[in-house]
Design an enzyme around this catalytic site. Structure first.
Site, PDB file in Angstrom:
ATOM      1  CE  LYS A 124      -7.748  -4.156   3.485  1.00 50.70           C
ATOM      2  NZ  LYS A 124      -6.836  -5.288   3.349  1.00 50.70           N
TER       3      LYS A 124
ATOM      4  NE  ARG B  36      -0.079  -7.121  -4.899  1.00 48.30           N
ATOM      5  CZ  ARG B  36      -0.146  -8.400  -4.550  1.00 48.30           C
ATOM      6  NH1 ARG B  36      -0.084  -9.335  -5.462  1.00 48.30           N
ATOM      7  NH2 ARG B  36      -0.278  -8.747  -3.278  1.00 48.30           N
TER       8      ARG B  36
HETATM    9 ZN    ZN Z   1      -5.393  -3.721   0.118  1.00 37.89          ZN
END
Ligand code: ZN
Length: 483
Positions: free
Chosen positions: A266, A340
């Site tokens: 990120k 997920r």
């Molecule tokens: Zn993530």
């Protein structure tokens, strides 16, 4: 705060240093429950019809007592107005000399006293919450004796309402504490210890899967997320069974105690907020805490999918193919789409419990924030009745969720050339829907709803505890009553 009931206000009048009365021209209706002095004061008060007005009166009997009339000029006492009235009241009662404060709320006959009792406590506890664990110079959290004046006849009912509201508020604030705890402290084992410490009861059993057990089961999708972390992986199961004959409701929370994004790292802007990536697990934790305390008659399992997404030479790579617990293979496109992966193996794992309904709660997609902003959570379900009930529960608890479609045509975004499915779409479109399409690939024949709290779990002030009360409302209204 301590909340108590006063049924003999006339005789105990001198006990209070501060009396607060919400008044409204239309609904102001002094009753003979109040003593004459108070009634006289209310009758004397000239409504000035400002939106809100605070009028202070010196008691002519007890010099140490102040009476505050807070006028609100609205037709109905709705939740948002009550919140403003309480915010104003809290500013008043901060004063040191006020130790015992009484709210005279029986004059407002536009809403039931039950509703007011519950919400005054609920709103107050939310407003006074502060996370102070790491402040060396501790500010004090407001702590006063708050009394509510009621009649004697229904005292047991009122006490129960106060108790319920206190338990639910405490569950929400403990959820916020868990979310706000920094990621060098709050890891999987920390959450497990907090579970053992706070969720104890004869109907409750706590267990967990560690790395060894998960390897034995081949939960490779879940395991792939934690490969570069020095913290242990734990899937924590909180089973609460107070209704043996019913199939369980299962709640699954994403519990990434830190999400660096992995090799698909990120950007550094706001990366510190990725400690909140365990908010789904914290919400499930808070719900299980409340259910256990309220001793609700139901069968429910809460699963906290704890892991940490870090980077080292063991990191999962974009391009890797993993065989999930279901046997289906997943091509990793983006290691930041890791939530997920822990959820999909859990969705397969819980099949053995034969659930009636499954709800996943997760800070799953930044796309949800883009679609719905930071006030509305996303909802996707394979069952419209279930979705409607959740939306209704959201409205009732002022926690808005908005349904997006489980649009099967978007499965095409997840088609992989070499595996059964990709973990992430290459396109920037409909990220929240495609994340649910991915999860749906692993759900079995049970009713399933997914709530994406990526936009609502925290804000600039810290964790919000959103969806805890929403799910409690859903449970008490629909599951407990078998509707
Ligand atoms: Zn993530």
């Amino acid at each position: 705060m301590k909340y108590k009931i006063e049924t003999n206000f006339n005789n105990n009048y001198n006990k209070y240093q501060c009396t607060i009365i919400f008044v409204n021209k239309k609904y102001n209706n002094p009753t003979n429950i109040y003593n004459n002095i108070i009634n006289e004061q209310i009758n004397k008060y000239k409504f000035i019809k400002k939106k809100y007005n605070i009028h202070k009166i010196k008691s002519n009997i007890n010099k140490n007592q102040d009476i505050f009339l807070i006028e609100y000029n609205k037709k109905k006492l709705k939740y948002n107005i009550l919140k403003i009235l309480i915010t104003k009241s809290l500013k008043i009662i901060k004063k040191k000399k006020y130790k015992n404060i009484i709210f005279l709320i029986n004059n407002l006959n536009d809403k039931k006293l039950n509703w007011k009792l519950f919400n005054i406590i609920h709103i107050t506890e939310n407003l006074i919450y502060k996370y102070l664990t790491f402040k060396t110079k501790k500010k004090k959290i407001l702590n006063k004796n708050i009394y509510f004046e009621t009649d004697k006849i229904n005292i047991l009912k009122y006490k129960k309402i106060i108790n319920n509201s206190k338990i639910i508020s405490s569950g929400i604030n403990k959820t916020k504490n868990l979310c706000n705890t920094p990621p060098n402290i709050c890891n999987s084992n920390y959450i497990l210890n907090k579970t053992y410490k706070y969720i104890i009861g004869k109907n409750t059993k706590i267990s967990y899967l560690n790395e060894k057990k998960m390897k034995k089961l081949s939960m490779n999708a879940y395991l792939s997320v934690n490969k570069a972390s020095s913290n242990e992986i734990k899937m924590i199961k909180i089973k609460y069974n107070n209704n043996k004959n019913k199939k369980p409701l299962i709640l699954i929370g994403k519990g990434l105690t830190f999400d660096s994004g992995g090799l698909s790292i990120k950007s550094s802007l706001n990366m510190h907020e990725m400690k909140y990536d365990m908010s789904g697990a914290a919400v499930v934790w808070g719900i299980m805490y409340i259910i256990n305390k309220l001793k609700l008659k139901l069968n429910i399992i809460g699963i906290l999918c704890c892991a940490e997404n870090m980077i080292n030479h063991n990191s999962t790579r974009p391009g890797d193919v993993i065989k999930s617990l279901s046997g289906k293979t997943i091509e990793i496109i983006n290691t930041d789409a890791e939530g997920r992966l822990v959820l999909c193996d859990t969705l397969t794992y819980i099949k053995k419990y034969n659930p009636s309904t499954v709800i996943t709660i997760a800070t799953l997609t930044g796309a949800c924030l883009i679609a719905l902003g930071n006030n509305i959570s996303g909802l996707i379900s394979n069952n419209n009745k279930l979705a409607k009930k959740l939306i209704k529960s959201g409205k009732k608890t002022k926690d808005i969720i908005w349904q997006l479609p489980l649009y099967k045509k978007y499965n095409k975004y997840l088609q992989s050339n070499i595996a059964d499915i990709k973990n992430c779409s290459n396109s920037n479109y409909a990220g929240t829907i495609t994340s649910a399409c991915f999860l749906n690939f692993f759900t079995e024949k049970y009713k399933w709803a997914h709530i994406d709290i990526a936009g609502t779990a925290w804000n600039k002030n810290g964790a919000t505890g959103r969806t805890v009360y929403l799910i409690i409302k859903f449970i008490t209204k629909y599951i407990k009553k078998n509707k």
